[in-house]
Design an enzyme around this catalytic site. Structure first.
Site, PDB file in Angstrom:
ATOM      1  N   CYS A  50       0.824  -1.213   0.000  1.00 34.73           N
ATOM      2  CA  CYS A  50       0.000   0.000   0.000  1.00 34.73           C
ATOM      3  C   CYS A  50       0.855   1.258   0.000  1.00 34.73           C
ATOM      4  O   CYS A  50       0.395   2.325  -0.421  1.00 34.73           O
ATOM      5  CB  CYS A  50      -0.943  -0.002   1.204  1.00 34.73           C
ATOM      6  SG  CYS A  50      -0.089  -0.089   2.797  1.00 34.73           S
ATOM      7  N   ASN A  51       2.096   1.147   0.471  1.00 34.48           N
ATOM      8  CA  ASN A  51       2.952   2.328   0.566  1.00 34.48           C
ATOM      9  C   ASN A  51       4.026   2.425  -0.515  1.00 34.48           C
ATOM     10  O   ASN A  51       4.664   3.465  -0.651  1.00 34.48           O
ATOM     11  CB  ASN A  51       3.653   2.373   1.930  1.00 34.48           C
ATOM     12  CG  ASN A  51       2.700   2.783   3.027  1.00 34.48           C
ATOM     13  OD1 ASN A  51       1.744   3.507   2.778  1.00 34.48           O
ATOM     14  ND2 ASN A  51       2.932   2.304   4.231  1.00 34.48           N
ATOM     15  N   GLU A 115       8.866  -0.118  11.365  1.00 36.96           N
ATOM     16  CA  GLU A 115       7.773  -1.119  11.366  1.00 36.96           C
ATOM     17  C   GLU A 115       8.284  -2.444  10.783  1.00 36.96           C
ATOM     18  O   GLU A 115       9.052  -2.462   9.823  1.00 36.96           O
ATOM     19  CB  GLU A 115       6.562  -0.593  10.595  1.00 36.96           C
ATOM     20  CG  GLU A 115       6.815  -0.243   9.134  1.00 36.96           C
ATOM     21  CD  GLU A 115       6.519  -1.401   8.208  1.00 36.96           C
ATOM     22  OE1 GLU A 115       6.009  -2.428   8.685  1.00 36.96           O
ATOM     23  OE2 GLU A 115       6.828  -1.278   7.011  1.00 36.96           O
ATOM     24  N   GLN A 117       6.545  -5.130   9.448  1.00 36.61           N
ATOM     25  CA  GLN A 117       5.781  -5.861   8.432  1.00 36.61           C
ATOM     26  C   GLN A 117       6.482  -5.896   7.074  1.00 36.61           C
ATOM     27  O   GLN A 117       6.355  -6.855   6.323  1.00 36.61           O
ATOM     28  CB  GLN A 117       4.385  -5.245   8.271  1.00 36.61           C
ATOM     29  CG  GLN A 117       3.444  -5.494   9.419  1.00 36.61           C
ATOM     30  CD  GLN A 117       3.650  -4.513  10.563  1.00 36.61           C
ATOM     31  OE1 GLN A 117       4.422  -3.563  10.427  1.00 36.61           O
ATOM     32  NE2 GLN A 117       2.986  -4.753  11.681  1.00 36.61           N
ATOM     33  N   ALA A 191     -15.541   1.281  17.251  1.00 39.68           N
ATOM     34  CA  ALA A 191     -15.244   0.162  16.334  1.00 39.68           C
ATOM     35  C   ALA A 191     -14.451   0.634  15.119  1.00 39.68           C
ATOM     36  O   ALA A 191     -14.495   0.008  14.068  1.00 39.68           O
ATOM     37  CB  ALA A 191     -16.550  -0.494  15.876  1.00 39.68           C
ATOM     38  N   GLU A 193     -10.704   2.179  13.215  1.00 35.03           N
ATOM     39  CA  GLU A 193      -9.388   1.596  12.938  1.00 35.03           C
ATOM     40  C   GLU A 193      -8.507   1.556  14.173  1.00 35.03           C
ATOM     41  O   GLU A 193      -7.781   0.580  14.390  1.00 35.03           O
ATOM     42  CB  GLU A 193      -8.694   2.384  11.829  1.00 35.03           C
ATOM     43  CG  GLU A 193      -9.342   2.223  10.456  1.00 35.03           C
ATOM     44  CD  GLU A 193      -8.595   2.994   9.388  1.00 35.03           C
ATOM     45  OE1 GLU A 193      -7.516   3.541   9.690  1.00 35.03           O
ATOM     46  OE2 GLU A 193      -9.083   3.058   8.244  1.00 35.03           O
ATOM     47  N   ILE A 195      -9.372   1.344  17.346  1.00 29.08           N
ATOM     48  CA  ILE A 195      -9.831   0.267  18.226  1.00 29.08           C
ATOM     49  C   ILE A 195      -9.438  -1.093  17.661  1.00 29.08           C
ATOM     50  O   ILE A 195      -8.985  -1.990  18.383  1.00 29.08           O
ATOM     51  CB  ILE A 195     -11.369   0.348  18.411  1.00 29.08           C
ATOM     52  CG1 ILE A 195     -11.733   1.580  19.241  1.00 29.08           C
ATOM     53  CG2 ILE A 195     -11.901  -0.934  19.057  1.00 29.08           C
ATOM     54  CD1 ILE A 195     -11.224   1.539  20.677  1.00 29.08           C
TER      55      ILE A 195
END
Length: 422
Positions: A50-51, A115, A117, A191, A193, A195
């Site tokens: 996505c980035n 990060e 991931q 509810a 992102e 959370i």
């Protein structure tokens, strides 16, 4: 090194542009095989997240600019890029390309510094490239070095040990109060992102009992189904609050949802057992006066921002340490690549002369089979072999070159000034 990185990321283009260049996960193998063919047999790996979308290519038969040009021609046609879009593309070559890949793998080029991931995404990219037959000796070595470098950065620096999101910071603060998360109950209010991210962090920390409270019950059920929790409406919070060891709230309400009296009643039902509360909402979901209650630990988003800033500074310092480590790995790869080229030069030079000798030997054998005189055949063989061996050196020697003293180099190479007694 005929190695390049060409790509687009969150620093050079907004999401609306990045998504036009992105590739679906299921098509990556086919795309890499296509790029390999279109760029003259280059080794290829493609990372699409996505980035960022990044191509890693190596081709020892082409220059950096030739590889770049061929890839751009293909990419423009594939994605129908306009000039504005092309302006968002960046390009690294040689050692800079190696360092860039290692920085990406270590999380130093990520939107959230450090990060983890991205390393898993790069490993998946590498595996797809291998299955597509797009990775050979150079890229294989490069990725193995890159993974080793990223692993060492993780082990020897604090690049990933400090939380830099409000959700993770909240979970980290909770660890100061609770040693064992497996027996805790968490009440989430909202509810969205934030959370969802907090729930994910707590699930990974061992929490099994979750209650999702939200104004829209359907959204609460969606989140509860994902984490195996219980969904309730906001009006049910007073009933479930006493069960909660941890409360994390993040809604869009303009008025507090949880008041001091509600919490005080819950604490009495809990028999003074501590409650950890994090209010991530602006305006606040939990009345500030709740912080005055005994056995309640209440943190606001501003409290967490302080933790985040401290941890971001710690990550910046760790990033500087990481760069030193990555430089070492990049230079080691460069030395390997240079040594490989030297080995290839020796091997190819030996092969050239061996092929010449074999051809002349076959020619001499044919002459002998045809009844030619042995001594004449050997003299002919010797003469042709010498002429063939010296042909290319003589061509090179005759060329004019103001920068190189070709005659001096030739005398040193063939030791023409060496005395006969040596």
């Amino acid at each position: 090194m005929s190695l390049i990185v060409l790509g687009i990321n969150h620093k050079t283009a907004p999401l609306a542009i990045r998504e036009t260049v992105a590739f679906a996960d299921h098509e990556l193998g086919e795309i890499m095989a296509e790029v390999k063919e279109k760029t003259g047999g280059s080794e290829v790996a493609l990372l699409s997240t996505c980035n960022r979308v990044e191509f890693y290519l190596s081709n020892e038969s082409l220059s950096h600019e030739q590889i770049k040009e061929q890839l751009l021609v293909w990419l423009k046609a594939k994605k129908e890029l306009n000039d504005d879009l092309e302006a968002s593309i960046y390009y690294h070559k040689g050692l800079d390309a190696v360092k860039h890949l290692m920085q990406v793998a270590s999380g130093l080029d990520s939107m959230v510094l450090g990060e983890p991931q991205i390393l898993g995404q790069l490993k998946a990219c590498y595996q797809k490239a291998r299955r597509a037959g797009a990775v050979e000796q150079i890229m294989e070595r490069l990725f193995q070095k890159t993974f080793a470098a990223a692993k060492r950065v993780r082990h020897e620096t604090d690049i990933g040990s400090n939380p830099v999101s409000v959700a993770y910071a909240a979970v980290t603060l909770a660890r100061h109060i609770f040693a064992d998360f497996s027996k805790l109950t968490v009440l989430f209010v909202g509810a969205g992102e934030t959370i969802e991210l907090a729930a994910r962090h707590l699930e990974q920390s061992g929490v099994k009992q979750m209650i999702m409270a939200n104004r829209t019950l359907a959204n609460a059920h969606k989140l509860a189904d994902e984490f195996g929790g219980k969904a309730v409406g906001l009006d049910a919070i007073p009933h479930y609050l006493a069960q909660a060891d941890i409360v994390i709230s993040s809604t869009g309400s303009m008025l507090p949802i949880i008041g001091k009296g509600m919490v005080e009643t819950a604490i009495q039902e809990r028999r003074r057992k501590s409650m950890f509360m994090v209010d991530l909402a602006v305006p606040r979901d939990i009345e500030s006066s709740v912080a005055k209650l005994d056995d309640v630990y209440l943190y606001s988003v501003d409290d967490l921002e302080g933790v985040i800033q401290e941890n971001m500074q710690a990550r910046q310092e760790a990033a500087e340490e990481a760069l030193v480590i990555l430089d070492e790995f990049a230079e080691d790869f460069e030395k390997w690549h240079a040594g490989r080229q030297k080995h290839d030069t020796v091997r190819e030079l030996h092969q050239v002369f061996a092929d010449i000798a074999q051809a002349e030997l076959e020619r001499a054998k044919t002459q002998l089979k045809n009844g030619n005189d042995i001594e004449a055949a050997l003299e002919h063989f010797s003469h042709r072999l010498t002429k063939k061996f010296l042909h290319q050196p003589m061509v090179w020697l005759r060329e004019d070159d103001e920068e190189l003293d070709r005659h001096e180099i030739t005398r040193q190479l063939f030791q023409l000034d060496k005395s006969s007694d040596d």
